[in-house]
Scaffold this motif. Structure first.
Motif, PDB file in Angstrom:
ATOM      1  N   TYR A 126       0.722  -1.074   0.055  1.00 45.77           N
ATOM      2  CA  TYR A 126      -0.081   0.027  -0.005  1.00 45.77           C
ATOM      3  C   TYR A 126       0.890   1.258  -0.067  1.00 45.77           C
ATOM      4  O   TYR A 126       2.106   1.224   0.391  1.00 45.77           O
ATOM      5  CB  TYR A 126      -0.818   0.171   1.274  1.00 45.77           C
ATOM      6  N   PRO A 127       0.189   2.348  -0.276  1.00 51.08           N
ATOM      7  CA  PRO A 127       1.072   3.450  -0.646  1.00 51.08           C
ATOM      8  C   PRO A 127       1.021   4.498   0.806  1.00 51.08           C
ATOM      9  O   PRO A 127       1.496   5.261   0.868  1.00 51.08           O
ATOM     10  CB  PRO A 127       0.375   4.435  -1.549  1.00 51.08           C
ATOM     11  N   PHE A 128       0.176   4.078   1.754  1.00 48.70           N
ATOM     12  CA  PHE A 128      -0.220   4.591   2.805  1.00 48.70           C
ATOM     13  C   PHE A 128       0.848   4.674   3.893  1.00 48.70           C
ATOM     14  O   PHE A 128       1.705   3.861   3.787  1.00 48.70           O
ATOM     15  CB  PHE A 128      -1.758   4.604   3.388  1.00 48.70           C
ATOM     16  N   THR A 129       0.852   5.431   4.937  1.00 52.28           N
ATOM     17  CA  THR A 129       1.866   5.298   6.067  1.00 52.28           C
ATOM     18  C   THR A 129       1.461   4.248   7.032  1.00 52.28           C
ATOM     19  O   THR A 129       0.267   4.124   7.508  1.00 52.28           O
ATOM     20  CB  THR A 129       1.790   6.834   6.779  1.00 52.28           C
ATOM     21  N   VAL A 130       2.612   3.621   7.437  1.00 50.98           N
ATOM     22  CA  VAL A 130       2.331   2.672   8.476  1.00 50.98           C
ATOM     23  C   VAL A 130       3.253   3.028   9.483  1.00 50.98           C
ATOM     24  O   VAL A 130       4.412   3.066   9.577  1.00 50.98           O
ATOM     25  CB  VAL A 130       3.031   1.349   7.767  1.00 50.98           C
ATOM     26  N   ILE A 131       2.627   2.763  10.932  1.00 46.12           N
ATOM     27  CA  ILE A 131       3.643   3.123  12.151  1.00 46.12           C
ATOM     28  C   ILE A 131       3.416   2.024  13.016  1.00 46.12           C
ATOM     29  O   ILE A 131       2.284   1.165  12.833  1.00 46.12           O
ATOM     30  CB  ILE A 131       2.818   4.320  12.940  1.00 46.12           C
ATOM     31  N   GLY A 132       4.689   1.307  13.515  1.00 39.68           N
ATOM     32  CA  GLY A 132       4.370   0.366  14.504  1.00 39.68           C
ATOM     33  C   GLY A 132       4.898   0.639  15.813  1.00 39.68           C
ATOM     34  O   GLY A 132       5.797   1.556  16.247  1.00 39.68           O
ATOM     35  N   VAL A 133       4.232  -0.052  16.705  1.00 43.42           N
ATOM     36  CA  VAL A 133       4.402   0.203  18.091  1.00 43.42           C
ATOM     37  C   VAL A 133       4.515  -1.134  18.791  1.00 43.42           C
ATOM     38  O   VAL A 133       3.707  -2.266  18.561  1.00 43.42           O
ATOM     39  CB  VAL A 133       2.913   0.939  18.750  1.00 43.42           C
ATOM     40  N   GLU A 134       5.553  -1.273  19.551  1.00 42.98           N
ATOM     41  CA  GLU A 134       5.946  -2.574  20.214  1.00 42.98           C
ATOM     42  C   GLU A 134       6.245  -2.288  21.763  1.00 42.98           C
ATOM     43  O   GLU A 134       7.364  -1.608  21.851  1.00 42.98           O
ATOM     44  CB  GLU A 134       6.860  -3.349  19.292  1.00 42.98           C
ATOM     45  N   PRO A 135       5.813  -3.312  22.647  1.00 42.34           N
ATOM     46  CA  PRO A 135       6.406  -2.983  23.920  1.00 42.34           C
ATOM     47  C   PRO A 135       7.612  -3.780  24.306  1.00 42.34           C
ATOM     48  O   PRO A 135       8.291  -3.359  25.317  1.00 42.34           O
ATOM     49  CB  PRO A 135       5.164  -3.463  24.972  1.00 42.34           C
ATOM     50  N   SER A 136       7.952  -4.866  23.701  1.00 42.52           N
ATOM     51  CA  SER A 136       8.987  -5.510  24.148  1.00 42.52           C
ATOM     52  C   SER A 136      10.465  -5.032  23.508  1.00 42.52           C
ATOM     53  O   SER A 136      10.476  -4.981  22.130  1.00 42.52           O
ATOM     54  CB  SER A 136       8.926  -6.980  23.342  1.00 42.52           C
ATOM     55  N   PRO A 137      11.352  -4.666  24.366  1.00 40.31           N
ATOM     56  CA  PRO A 137      12.470  -4.372  23.737  1.00 40.31           C
ATOM     57  C   PRO A 137      13.426  -5.217  22.860  1.00 40.31           C
ATOM     58  O   PRO A 137      13.921  -4.700  21.894  1.00 40.31           O
ATOM     59  CB  PRO A 137      13.497  -4.053  25.034  1.00 40.31           C
ATOM     60  N   ALA A 138      13.148  -6.258  23.207  1.00 37.60           N
ATOM     61  CA  ALA A 138      13.868  -7.349  22.240  1.00 37.60           C
ATOM     62  C   ALA A 138      13.310  -7.627  20.901  1.00 37.60           C
ATOM     63  O   ALA A 138      13.879  -7.883  19.956  1.00 37.60           O
ATOM     64  CB  ALA A 138      13.715  -8.939  23.098  1.00 37.60           C
ATOM     65  N   MET A 139      11.946  -7.494  20.898  1.00 38.70           N
ATOM     66  CA  MET A 139      11.426  -7.519  19.643  1.00 38.70           C
ATOM     67  C   MET A 139      11.862  -6.239  18.842  1.00 38.70           C
ATOM     68  O   MET A 139      12.091  -6.304  17.605  1.00 38.70           O
ATOM     69  CB  MET A 139       9.965  -7.555  19.740  1.00 38.70           C
ATOM     70  N   ARG A 140      11.878  -5.139  19.574  1.00 41.66           N
ATOM     71  CA  ARG A 140      11.976  -3.726  18.738  1.00 41.66           C
ATOM     72  C   ARG A 140      13.508  -3.792  18.334  1.00 41.66           C
ATOM     73  O   ARG A 140      13.891  -3.234  17.061  1.00 41.66           O
ATOM     74  CB  ARG A 140      11.781  -2.642  19.721  1.00 41.66           C
TER      75      ARG A 140
END
Length: 249
Positions: free
Chosen positions: A62-76
């Motif tokens: 898709y052309p739209f904006t995607v923002i990711g939010v994640e609580p786990s430091p290891a995953m980030r």
């Protein structure tokens, strides 16, 4: 969020064993497009983004904006792109700032789903949608993992939320249920490849059973035809933010 806390070991296992290839993503792409006819100015929030696998897929599609939010430091840390720090009860975004919220295999990790529903409602623009991809209690029969590890289904069912309970939590926050549908996916091209990459720590249900039950499941997997594809059906629950109050569709 958490039935489990994801450390670096789990994050690495998640990347190796839980990411779908394009064949596995194809059916999801079609169903998501059906429910999210968004233009290029839209904003989608991937909430509980893990290592960013779905974020990357959305950006390809898709052309739209995607923002990711994640609580786990290891995953980030394991993610290929930067993710915002936050969780479903404390989303680090302004009110009325996104058009859709995506949660993939994460809703069972949210301890306060009413708070998550309220936060999703806060950040969504009127009419925005929440799409929840999950295995729901009482609807596990189409998932291969539970055929080989039946003890996992027994352990999981009382701990995982049902689709009805999620719909009720979000309904209280001002959402209307639009759809609940199983989406078949090619989890792995062959069962042999699935077994080769299976890592217990990447699968919450397998962490809920004891070692003996896990070994019995592995034996069942190894006795099956390794050439058969692994096709599963997880559910897609779609909810729409109503205008209100008093919440008018």
């Amino acid at each position: 969020m958490g039935l489990l806390d994801y450390d670096a070991r789990a994050a690495t296992a998640f990347v190796a064993g839980r990411h779908l290839d394009e064949d596995g993503l194809a059916a999801w792409r079609a169903r998501i497009r059906h429910h999210l006819p968004l233009g290029e100015r839209a904003v989608l929030l991937d909430l509980g983004a893990g290592t960013g696998h779905w974020m990357a897929a959305f950006r390809r599609w898709y052309p739209f904006t995607v923002i990711g939010v994640e609580p786990s430091p290891a995953m980030r840390e394991a993610a290929a792109e930067p993710l915002l720090t936050g969780d479903a009860a404390a989303i680090p975004l302004a009110a009325n700032s996104v058009d859709a919220v995506w949660l993939s295999t994460v809703v069972h990790h949210i301890p306060d789903r009413s708070a998550a529903a309220a936060e999703s409602r806060r950040v969504l623009r009127p009419g925005g949608r929440v799409l929840i991809r999950s295995a729901f209690a009482g609807r596990l029969e189409r998932i291969s993992l539970f055929r080989y590890f039946p003890e996992a289904a027994t352990a999981l069912d009382p701990r995982y939320p049902s689709a009805a309970s999620i719909a009720a939590d979000f309904g209280t926050a001002g959402f209307r249920t639009i759809a609940l549908e199983p989406v078949p996916q090619v989890t792995a091209p062959t069962l042999g490849g699935f077994v080769e990459h299976l890592d217990r720590v990447a699968h919450t249900p397998l962490m809920l059973i004891d070692d003996a039950a896990y070994e019995r499941g592995l034996a069942r997997l190894r006795a099956a035809d390794p050439a058969q594809p692994v096709v599963d059906a997880l559910d897609l629950l779609v909810l729409r933010a109503c205008t209100g109050p008093p919440w008018v569709a």
